[in-house]
Enzyme design. Sequence first.
Site, mmCIF file in Angstrom:
data_model
loop_
_atom_site.group_PDB
_atom_site.id
_atom_site.type_symbol
_atom_site.label_atom_id
_atom_site.label_comp_id
_atom_site.label_asym_id
_atom_site.label_seq_id
_atom_site.Cartn_x
_atom_site.Cartn_y
_atom_site.Cartn_z
ATOM 1 N N ASP A 269 81.150 -12.296 49.650
ATOM 2 C CA ASP A 269 82.093 -13.560 48.199
ATOM 3 C C ASP A 269 80.935 -14.412 48.484
ATOM 4 O OD1 ASP A 269 84.691 -13.947 46.708
ATOM 5 O OD2 ASP A 269 83.371 -15.430 47.048
ATOM 6 N N HIS B 13 89.936 -6.228 43.717
ATOM 7 C CA HIS B 13 89.812 -6.046 45.187
ATOM 8 C C HIS B 13 90.441 -6.403 46.376
ATOM 9 C CE1 HIS B 13 89.848 -9.621 42.195
ATOM 10 N NE2 HIS B 13 89.377 -10.726 43.238
ATOM 11 N N ASN C 7 94.740 -11.209 45.173
ATOM 12 C CA ASN C 7 95.249 -12.322 43.765
ATOM 13 C C ASN C 7 96.009 -11.819 42.749
ATOM 14 O OD1 ASN C 7 94.738 -14.721 45.546
ATOM 15 N ND2 ASN C 7 93.040 -14.748 45.242
ATOM 16 N N HIS D 139 90.320 -9.395 49.301
ATOM 17 C CA HIS D 139 89.648 -10.462 49.629
ATOM 18 C C HIS D 139 89.430 -10.364 51.865
ATOM 19 C CE1 HIS D 139 89.242 -13.307 46.778
ATOM 20 N NE2 HIS D 139 89.972 -13.232 45.950
ATOM 21 N N GLY E 163 95.159 -16.904 41.161
ATOM 22 C CA GLY E 163 94.075 -16.884 41.354
ATOM 23 C C GLY E 163 92.931 -16.043 41.175
ATOM 24 N N CYS F 183 81.863 -4.008 37.676
ATOM 25 C CA CYS F 183 81.424 -2.775 37.389
ATOM 26 C C CYS F 183 79.764 -2.896 37.506
ATOM 27 C CB CYS F 183 82.479 -2.573 35.963
ATOM 28 S SG CYS F 183 83.864 -1.899 35.969
#
Length: 117
Positions: free
Chosen positions: A35, A103, A90, A105, A96, A12
């Site tokens: 990332d 989100h 995840n 990845h 993890g 956020c």
Amino acid sequence: MAGEPQDDCLFCKIVAGTIPATIVRETDTTIAFRDINPQAPTHVLVIPKAHHQDAAALAAAAPEVAADVLRETQAVADEEKLESYRIVFNTGSGAGQTVWHAHAHVLGGRGLEWPPG
Ligand code: 5GP
Ligand code: ZN
């Protein structure tokens, strides 16, 4: 309330701009940024701007935004010229998940083993 910004949420804060990130794409409902600890040559996170704790909560509360996130993963892959890539959500600490804001990845740019660890 579902979707409202959370004071204690890292992503956020990235959406709000109070924590910097290398943003590669932005739409009305999503942002995509690199990332901080990349696990592949391309490692981009695509997130909804609204706060939902994981992918399932996002899909339940705002399915159209979940679709936006998926569409953006493809857009990232196109921009990064990835022929093959992996999308990972995840979900839960045992898998993890460390940030409790949904989100995806997007991982690519090297061979990706299957099954994953
Ligand atoms: P998770 O482990 O919840 O699936 O993924 C969280 C990801 O957020 C991790 O891959 C981690 O490297 C990344 N991350 C954690 N803190 C930051 C940060 O401050 N900036 C960016 N860009 N990524 C972060
Ligand atoms: Zn959040």
